[in-house]
Design a protein around this motif. Structure first.
Motif, PDB file in Angstrom:
ATOM      1  N   GLN A   1      36.777  41.837 -12.506  1.00 50.81           N
ATOM      2  CA  GLN A   1      36.006  42.763 -12.793  1.00 50.81           C
ATOM      3  C   GLN A   1      36.624  44.261 -13.357  1.00 50.81           C
ATOM      4  O   GLN A   1      37.993  44.216 -13.455  1.00 50.81           O
ATOM      5  CB  GLN A   1      35.405  43.530 -11.406  1.00 50.81           C
ATOM      6  CG  GLN A   1      34.242  42.670 -10.516  1.00 50.81           C
ATOM      7  CD  GLN A   1      33.828  43.292  -9.407  1.00 50.81           C
ATOM      8  OE1 GLN A   1      34.411  44.204  -8.920  1.00 50.81           O
ATOM      9  NE2 GLN A   1      32.740  42.609  -8.737  1.00 50.81           N
TER      10      GLN A   1
ATOM     11  N   SER B   1      33.651  49.836 -12.152  1.00 47.54           N
ATOM     12  CA  SER B   1      33.238  49.499 -10.508  1.00 47.54           C
ATOM     13  C   SER B   1      33.330  50.820  -9.922  1.00 47.54           C
ATOM     14  O   SER B   1      32.629  50.950  -9.034  1.00 47.54           O
ATOM     15  CB  SER B   1      34.117  48.395  -9.904  1.00 47.54           C
ATOM     16  OG  SER B   1      35.436  48.971  -9.699  1.00 47.54           O
TER      17      SER B   1
ATOM     18  N   LEU C   1      30.368  52.729 -10.981  1.00 47.77           N
ATOM     19  CA  LEU C   1      29.098  52.298 -10.193  1.00 47.77           C
ATOM     20  C   LEU C   1      29.214  52.851  -8.702  1.00 47.77           C
ATOM     21  O   LEU C   1      28.134  53.248  -8.156  1.00 47.77           O
ATOM     22  CB  LEU C   1      29.091  50.635 -10.015  1.00 47.77           C
ATOM     23  CG  LEU C   1      27.985  50.285  -9.248  1.00 47.77           C
ATOM     24  CD1 LEU C   1      26.609  50.429  -9.581  1.00 47.77           C
ATOM     25  CD2 LEU C   1      28.385  48.422  -9.180  1.00 47.77           C
ATOM     26  N   ALA C   2      30.302  52.711  -8.081  1.00 44.09           N
ATOM     27  CA  ALA C   2      30.475  53.442  -6.668  1.00 44.09           C
ATOM     28  C   ALA C   2      29.921  54.941  -6.856  1.00 44.09           C
ATOM     29  O   ALA C   2      29.111  55.491  -5.896  1.00 44.09           O
ATOM     30  CB  ALA C   2      31.728  53.233  -6.073  1.00 44.09           C
TER      31      ALA C   2
ATOM     32  N   ARG D   1      39.719  52.700  -9.852  1.00 46.24           N
ATOM     33  CA  ARG D   1      38.363  52.881  -9.509  1.00 46.24           C
ATOM     34  C   ARG D   1      38.215  54.175  -9.022  1.00 46.24           C
ATOM     35  O   ARG D   1      36.918  54.806  -9.455  1.00 46.24           O
ATOM     36  CB  ARG D   1      38.143  51.988  -7.971  1.00 46.24           C
ATOM     37  CG  ARG D   1      38.315  50.663  -8.526  1.00 46.24           C
ATOM     38  CD  ARG D   1      38.452  49.733  -7.062  1.00 46.24           C
ATOM     39  NE  ARG D   1      38.664  48.247  -7.098  1.00 46.24           N
ATOM     40  CZ  ARG D   1      38.762  47.259  -6.443  1.00 46.24           C
ATOM     41  NH1 ARG D   1      39.329  47.782  -5.141  1.00 46.24           N
ATOM     42  NH2 ARG D   1      39.092  46.070  -6.630  1.00 46.24           N
TER      43      ARG D   1
ATOM     44  N   TYR E   1      34.377  47.958  -0.924  1.00 51.46           N
ATOM     45  CA  TYR E   1      34.571  46.624  -1.606  1.00 51.46           C
ATOM     46  C   TYR E   1      34.651  45.603  -0.861  1.00 51.46           C
ATOM     47  O   TYR E   1      35.302  45.679   0.451  1.00 51.46           O
ATOM     48  CB  TYR E   1      35.655  46.921  -2.528  1.00 51.46           C
ATOM     49  CG  TYR E   1      35.602  47.851  -3.803  1.00 51.46           C
ATOM     50  CD1 TYR E   1      34.996  47.295  -4.752  1.00 51.46           C
ATOM     51  CD2 TYR E   1      35.567  48.985  -3.567  1.00 51.46           C
ATOM     52  CE1 TYR E   1      35.040  48.303  -6.310  1.00 51.46           C
ATOM     53  CE2 TYR E   1      35.472  49.921  -4.756  1.00 51.46           C
ATOM     54  CZ  TYR E   1      35.136  49.622  -5.899  1.00 51.46           C
ATOM     55  OH  TYR E   1      35.041  50.443  -7.090  1.00 51.46           O
TER      56      TYR E   1
ATOM     57  N   ILE F   1      30.602  46.589  -3.104  1.00 53.76           N
ATOM     58  CA  ILE F   1      30.795  46.136  -4.408  1.00 53.76           C
ATOM     59  C   ILE F   1      31.479  44.596  -4.108  1.00 53.76           C
ATOM     60  O   ILE F   1      32.683  44.789  -3.906  1.00 53.76           O
ATOM     61  CB  ILE F   1      31.360  46.979  -5.304  1.00 53.76           C
ATOM     62  CG1 ILE F   1      30.542  48.253  -5.320  1.00 53.76           C
ATOM     63  CG2 ILE F   1      31.517  46.378  -6.647  1.00 53.76           C
ATOM     64  CD1 ILE F   1      30.986  49.205  -5.976  1.00 53.76           C
ATOM     65  N   ASN F   2      30.672  43.596  -4.408  1.00 56.00           N
ATOM     66  CA  ASN F   2      31.562  42.211  -4.534  1.00 56.00           C
ATOM     67  C   ASN F   2      32.247  41.959  -5.660  1.00 56.00           C
ATOM     68  O   ASN F   2      31.814  42.059  -6.879  1.00 56.00           O
ATOM     69  CB  ASN F   2      30.259  41.340  -4.063  1.00 56.00           C
ATOM     70  CG  ASN F   2      30.856  39.867  -3.960  1.00 56.00           C
ATOM     71  OD1 ASN F   2      32.062  39.646  -3.715  1.00 56.00           O
ATOM     72  ND2 ASN F   2      30.077  38.845  -4.103  1.00 56.00           N
ATOM     73  N   GLN F   3      33.371  41.488  -5.483  1.00 61.22           N
ATOM     74  CA  GLN F   3      34.318  41.251  -6.699  1.00 61.22           C
ATOM     75  C   GLN F   3      34.429  39.712  -6.981  1.00 61.22           C
ATOM     76  O   GLN F   3      35.012  39.319  -7.865  1.00 61.22           O
ATOM     77  CB  GLN F   3      35.931  41.532  -6.307  1.00 61.22           C
ATOM     78  CG  GLN F   3      35.963  42.990  -6.133  1.00 61.22           C
ATOM     79  CD  GLN F   3      37.335  43.397  -6.034  1.00 61.22           C
ATOM     80  OE1 GLN F   3      37.966  43.592  -7.055  1.00 61.22           O
ATOM     81  NE2 GLN F   3      37.854  43.631  -4.817  1.00 61.22           N
TER      82      GLN F   3
ATOM     83  N   LEU G   1      29.375  43.118 -12.028  1.00 68.61           N
ATOM     84  CA  LEU G   1      29.210  43.623 -10.574  1.00 68.61           C
ATOM     85  C   LEU G   1      27.933  43.310  -9.872  1.00 68.61           C
ATOM     86  O   LEU G   1      27.029  43.547 -10.344  1.00 68.61           O
ATOM     87  CB  LEU G   1      29.504  45.170 -10.903  1.00 68.61           C
ATOM     88  CG  LEU G   1      30.625  45.762 -11.775  1.00 68.61           C
ATOM     89  CD1 LEU G   1      30.561  47.058 -12.022  1.00 68.61           C
ATOM     90  CD2 LEU G   1      31.833  45.441 -11.225  1.00 68.61           C
ATOM     91  N   GLU G   2      28.481  42.900  -8.524  1.00 65.20           N
ATOM     92  CA  GLU G   2      27.231  42.900  -7.779  1.00 65.20           C
ATOM     93  C   GLU G   2      27.327  43.775  -6.495  1.00 65.20           C
ATOM     94  O   GLU G   2      28.500  43.913  -5.679  1.00 65.20           O
ATOM     95  CB  GLU G   2      27.266  41.300  -7.133  1.00 65.20           C
ATOM     96  CG  GLU G   2      26.360  41.029  -6.399  1.00 65.20           C
ATOM     97  CD  GLU G   2      26.678  39.197  -5.748  1.00 65.20           C
ATOM     98  OE1 GLU G   2      25.588  38.668  -5.749  1.00 65.20           O
ATOM     99  OE2 GLU G   2      27.924  39.102  -5.480  1.00 65.20           O
ATOM    100  N   ILE G   3      26.124  44.302  -6.294  1.00 65.71           N
ATOM    101  CA  ILE G   3      25.961  44.980  -5.059  1.00 65.71           C
ATOM    102  C   ILE G   3      25.232  44.400  -4.053  1.00 65.71           C
ATOM    103  O   ILE G   3      24.210  43.965  -4.194  1.00 65.71           O
ATOM    104  CB  ILE G   3      24.840  46.269  -5.657  1.00 65.71           C
ATOM    105  CG1 ILE G   3      25.505  47.206  -6.962  1.00 65.71           C
ATOM    106  CG2 ILE G   3      24.945  47.246  -4.333  1.00 65.71           C
ATOM    107  CD1 ILE G   3      24.579  48.156  -7.470  1.00 65.71           C
TER     108      ILE G   3
END
Length: 325
Positions: A149, A154, A157-158, A190, A260, A279-281, A312-314
């Motif tokens: 990522q 990321s 996004l947070a 981050r 995360y 947030i999935n890595q 990026l996966e939420i």
């Protein structure tokens, strides 16, 4: 002329010389008994004082022993921590040396200790062997392929997740929780992305930020005062469960939490509503794509992109059902 005769009369029994002597002896005995009683009384007081003194001495000795044992225990704990730290770093150096001395066609590398990783990679690059980085990239070393990522994005996004649906005043706490010996720059990237989101969105200028740094072994240092008037918490790594646990134990309300990784504890607190967003890595995908990248490069001799960012996966409570076991 005859002198007048005077007679003195005393009412009471007549006392003989023997009786007088007896009374005198009794009186003497009584005095002696009284002296003995006083002597024994004094002796008894001395004995009691001696007993009290011994008791005080024993208590002081016990207290001193306890203090010494506590100090020894503290010293032992510190030495154990130093030994663990030394052992992990020693093992890391030993493993790195073993890899440097080995014969390989390619290297898939996930850095944990930043400084040690830089030293190792500088040496390994002399072999002119393909290196693929996963999880974290080390930008100061050129010529490394990377799959993972974008740490900056990321964090950006947070920031968006923290502000989602909240336009009023918001006090945000950035909680940096690191290992005893951790020295990676990923979470710093981050945080940089997180802060950039708010700088670029001027309508969110009413947001206020604070930062706290603790080690993951220092849970006891968390306090309610740290969370006073806090509306949101951003944890830029996988240790968000530490904050969630504190929020649950202390029954804190109305605090949005973003962190995360899909660790078991993180997913459990997400399901309980103590964490709002993860947030999935996708670590499994990173490993698979890393090996595939080396295969294409070494076996198929294909020209491939040096940098491959994973989307990026939420993860929220509603879509984490299959992930919670």
């Amino acid at each position: 002329m005859t002198s007048p005769r005077v007679e003195v009369y005393c009412a009471g029994p007549k006392v003989s010389k023997k009786d007088s002597k007896k009374d005198s002896k009794k009186e003497n005995h009584s005095k002696k008994d009284s002296k003995k009683e006083k002597k024994y009384s004094k002796k008894e007081n001395v004995t009691q004082k001696s007993a009290q003194k011994r008791e005080i001495t024993q208590k002081r000795t016990q207290k001193s022993d306890f203090t010494q044992k506590s100090a020894q225990k503290s010293e032992f704990t510190q030495k154990s921590a130093q030994k663990r730290k030394f052992t992990k770093k020693s093992y890391s150096k030993k493993a790195a040396q073993k890899v440097l001395e080995g014969e390989y066609d390619g290297l898939l590398f996930a850095p944990i200790f930043y400084d040690e990783s830089v030293l190792f990679l500088k040496e390994f690059k002399k072999k002119n062997i393909p290196i693929v980085m996963i999880d974290s990239n080390i930008s100061e070393i050129e010529g490394l392929d990377y799959i993972g990522q974008d740490a900056y994005q990321s964090g950006y996004l947070a920031g968006k997740l923290i502000s989602f649906g909240v336009k009023s005043d918001n006090n945000v706490l950035i909680m940096k929780i690191t290992r005893e010996i951790e020295s990676t720059s990923v979470y710093l990237q981050r945080i940089k992305g997180f802060q950039s989101f708010f700088k670029e969105n001027k309508e969110l200028s009413n947001y206020k930020f604070s930062e706290i740094s603790i080690k993951d072994s220092e849970y006891d240092k968390l306090s309610k005062d740290m969370f006073k008037d806090i509306n949101s918490v951003f944890v830029p790594n996988s240790r968000v469960y530490i904050v969630a646990k504190f929020i649950k134990v202390n029954n804190l309300k109305d605090i949005r939490v973003v962190g995360y990784d899909l660790l078991k504890d993180n997913l459990e607190y997400l399901n309980e509503g103590k964490i709002d967003f993860l947030i999935n890595q996708k670590p499994e995908d990173q490993g698979y794509l890393g090996i595939n990248h080396l295969y294409k490069k070494l076996v198929l001799k294909e020209e491939i992109e040096i940098t491959n960012y994973i989307p990026l996966e939420i993860i929220v409570k509603e879509n984490a059902g299959t992930l919670i076991k």
